[in-house]
Design an enzyme around this catalytic site. Structure first.
Site, PDB file in Angstrom:
ATOM      1  N   THR A 154      59.282  16.827  14.063  1.00 27.67           N
ATOM      2  CA  THR A 154      58.111  16.486  14.888  1.00 27.67           C
ATOM      3  C   THR A 154      58.209  16.986  16.338  1.00 27.67           C
ATOM      4  O   THR A 154      57.349  17.735  16.799  1.00 27.67           O
ATOM      5  CB  THR A 154      57.895  14.962  14.871  1.00 27.67           C
ATOM      6  OG1 THR A 154      59.126  14.323  15.203  1.00 27.67           O
ATOM      7  CG2 THR A 154      57.451  14.490  13.502  1.00 27.67           C
ATOM      8  N   LYS A 196      72.693  10.707  17.891  1.00 27.47           N
ATOM      9  CA  LYS A 196      73.018  10.573  16.462  1.00 27.47           C
ATOM     10  C   LYS A 196      74.526  10.764  16.257  1.00 27.47           C
ATOM     11  O   LYS A 196      75.306   9.844  16.513  1.00 27.47           O
ATOM     12  CB  LYS A 196      72.218  11.597  15.649  1.00 27.47           C
ATOM     13  CG  LYS A 196      70.756  11.215  15.461  1.00 27.47           C
ATOM     14  CD  LYS A 196      69.894  11.576  16.620  1.00 27.47           C
ATOM     15  CE  LYS A 196      68.418  11.507  16.314  1.00 27.47           C
ATOM     16  NZ  LYS A 196      67.589  11.740  17.522  1.00 27.47           N
TER      17      LYS A 196
HETATM   18  C1  P70 Z   1      64.937  10.098  14.531  1.00 25.46           C
HETATM   19  C2  P70 Z   1      65.059  10.649  15.951  1.00 25.46           C
HETATM   20  C3  P70 Z   1      65.266  12.885  16.778  1.00 25.46           C
HETATM   21  C4  P70 Z   1      65.546  14.293  16.577  1.00 25.46           C
HETATM   22  C5  P70 Z   1      65.980  14.781  15.312  1.00 25.46           C
HETATM   23  C6  P70 Z   1      66.215  16.158  15.144  1.00 25.46           C
HETATM   24  C7  P70 Z   1      66.668  16.703  13.832  1.00 25.46           C
HETATM   25  C8  P70 Z   1      65.616  16.548  17.375  1.00 25.46           C
HETATM   26  C9  P70 Z   1      65.365  15.206  17.604  1.00 25.46           C
HETATM   27  C10 P70 Z   1      64.883  14.792  18.960  1.00 25.46           C
HETATM   28  C11 P70 Z   1      64.038  10.098  16.919  1.00 25.46           C
HETATM   29  C12 P70 Z   1      62.635  10.410  16.524  1.00 25.46           C
HETATM   30  C13 P70 Z   1      61.998  11.500  17.065  1.00 25.46           C
HETATM   31  C14 P70 Z   1      60.702  11.807  16.679  1.00 25.46           C
HETATM   32  C15 P70 Z   1      60.078  11.022  15.736  1.00 25.46           C
HETATM   33  C16 P70 Z   1      60.688   9.891  15.228  1.00 25.46           C
HETATM   34  C17 P70 Z   1      61.980   9.592  15.621  1.00 25.46           C
HETATM   35  N1  P70 Z   1      65.115  12.068  15.854  1.00 25.46           N
HETATM   36  N2  P70 Z   1      66.016  16.988  16.177  1.00 25.46           N
HETATM   37  O1  P70 Z   1      64.713   8.898  14.423  1.00 25.46           O
HETATM   38  O2  P70 Z   1      65.889  14.144  19.642  1.00 25.46           O
HETATM   39  O3  P70 Z   1      65.001  11.828  19.988  1.00 25.46           O
HETATM   40  O4  P70 Z   1      66.964  12.688  21.291  1.00 25.46           O
HETATM   41  O5  P70 Z   1      64.693  13.548  21.749  1.00 25.46           O
HETATM   42  O6  P70 Z   1      66.162  13.962  14.281  1.00 25.46           O
HETATM   43  O7  P70 Z   1      65.106  10.858  13.568  1.00 25.46           O
HETATM   44  P1  P70 Z   1      65.616  12.973  20.716  1.00 25.46           P
END
Ligand code: P70
Length: 461
Positions: free
Chosen positions: A129, A262
């Protein structure tokens, strides 16, 4: 089950500090979710019993990390903790240059602004996203080049995160290599169900793109968990350490963006790291506009120290075995109970297949959003929609994107919940499943412009 099997994923740590949880009644939760517009992002966390919304920033830090927090050097420039972090990134990921950011999307923003020009295409192994949003805001168009198996929740391919090189080649033929600044490769792939990419495939992507002068940018947010799957599933890696595998993965890229919330076992943080001096120079210059000086990037010194120390712990095999073992434990139990989930079981989360869970609810009545709300009402367990709401609208037509995968994610914070919490979660999902015939869908009554899933509101049909 044998004693040996039962103990196989037991945690290599014990609990030193506890955080009390509130228990609530069904009536209380019915009101809470209605007031939250049937969106689990809009619940108050105090009203949640077991919080599986995300594994992001929800980790329990170790005593060594907390001790490091007291050693925060909060100087504006040149904090000692920055140098510790820089050394740790070099040691564990191998990159030569580091730009810290407040979290992952801060790094995505800077990278996208530097590398993408209006009209470019960014192929990736399924969208994420925030990553796609930054690519689009920089003028790019995301193109999905993941293998077809990734869109099939029932395919048991061991590396559903793999890139389909034929799709990549087709894109190059269609738009030309000069319109493709880089391939965006995630390890593991969150939206596909926490599925890994194989080293063989990553190496093939590297070799193929090098022929065309296209960079590879790794989303290494959960690369350690990917390394664990490579060790377990890929020939030739069983005797290699996680740290070695992680470095080898990164060596197939030009740069990485990382959400430190993470793998790194912290509550906040992120970074952009690269082998490329020119990219580094530009990133270091841009970070001061959006995040902060290049030696803190929006973080406190103490946060950078926790990240550096977390890196030492994240590659420990006993820890990873327990971490991924816990997710497997829940997944296997759900499978035995006949609950439709994405297979193989992913690294950070279980993904319920809402299309099969509620076959009577059409996708534009939001089956996954509905399921997340129902689970919360049943037990106070909080999960997250990863389906049509998350997929947003097509930029050109304005229609909903209709993703193949209509999922509810149960993401497991690292080192936080016990096996009994896992059991309660499984029991609750089974009871929602038993009563599935009585459930109707939702309609959206408020839709924000950007990343709508965070704040959208719904009503019961
Ligand atoms: C989740 C979180 C963050 C995320 C990730 C990957 C593979 C980048 C990011 C961004 C938080 C989240 C973010 C958007 C929608 C729902 C939840 N994932 N790449 O819960 O990192 O949050 O530190 O800016 O999974 O999976 P950050």
């Amino acid at each position: 089950m044998s004693e040996e099997k039962r103990r196989s994923w037991a945690e290599p740590f014990k609990i030193k500090v506890v955080e009390p949880l509130k228990t609530t009644t069904r009536g209380y939760r019915e009101r809470a979710i209605r007031e939250a517009g049937y969106n689990t992002f809009l619940l108050r966390s105090e009203d949640v019993y077991i919080d599986l919304l995300t594994d992001s920033g929800t980790n329990a830090m170790s005593d060594n990390q907390w001790a490091g927090m007291m050693l925060g050097d909060e100087a504006y420039a040149g904090s000692e903790n920055f140098y510790n972090l820089e050394a740790a990134v070099g040691k564990y990921y191998g990159y030569s240059y580091l730009v810290p950011t407040h979290q992952g999307r801060g790094a995505e923003h800077i990278l996208s602004q530097i590398l993408i020009s209006e009209g470019d295409y960014i192929p990736g192994n399924m969208y994420f996203t925030t990553t796609r949003e930054h690519q689009e805001r920089a003028g790019g168009t995301f193109v999905d080049v993941i293998i077809d198996e990734a869109h099939d929740p029932e395919s048991t391919h061991p590396f559903k995160g793999n890139v389909d090189l034929r799709k990549l080649e087709d894109l190059i033929e269609r738009v030309g290599a000069e319109k493709i600044p880089y391939v965006s490769v995630a390890a593991t792939v969150n939206m596909a169900g926490g599925q890994p990419i194989s080293m063989e495939n990553l190496r093939a992507v590297r070799e193929f793109t090098q022929l065309h002068g296209i960079k590879v940018v790794l989303d290494a947010t959960r690369a350690v968990e990917n390394a664990y799957f490579v060790k377990r599933r890929e020939e030739g890696y069983a005797d290699r350490s996680i740290a070695e595998i992680l470095r080898e993965m990164c060596s197939c890229s030009d740069a990485a963006t990382v959400s430190a919330k993470k793998d790194l076992l912290t509550n906040i943080g992120g970074f952009l790291a690269t082998f490329d001096e020119d990219l580094f120079e530009e990133a270091r210059s841009l970070v001061v506009v959006y995040e902060g000086l290049h030696t803190y990037g929006g973080l406190a010194g103490r946060d950078m120290e926790a990240m550096a120390r977390g890196m030492e712990e994240m590659v420990e095999e006993d820890y990873l075995h327990a971490r991924i073992g816990q997710v497997e434990y829940v997944g296997e139990k759900l499978l035995r109970g006949g609950i439709p989930i994405v297979v193989p079981i992913g690294g950070h989360a279980i993904f319920l297949d809402a299309k099969r869970f509620f076959p009577g609810i059409p996708q534009d009545h939001f089956p996954a959003q509905t399921l997340a709300a129902e689970i919360y009402v049943d037990s106070g367990v909080r999960t997250m929609e990863r389906g049509i709401v998350s997929a947003g609208r097509d930029r050109e037509t304005g229609e909903h994107n209709y993703p193949e995968l209509e999922l509810v994610r149960l993401a497991f914070p690292r080192r936080v919940y016990t096996q009994a919490h896992c059991d309660v979660t499984v029991e609750s999902i089974e009871s929602v499943h038993d009563n599935r015939e009585s459930v109707r869908g939702l309609r959206m009554v408020h839709e924000p412009k950007h990343l709508r899933f965070f704040q959208a509101r719904f009503e019961k049909l």
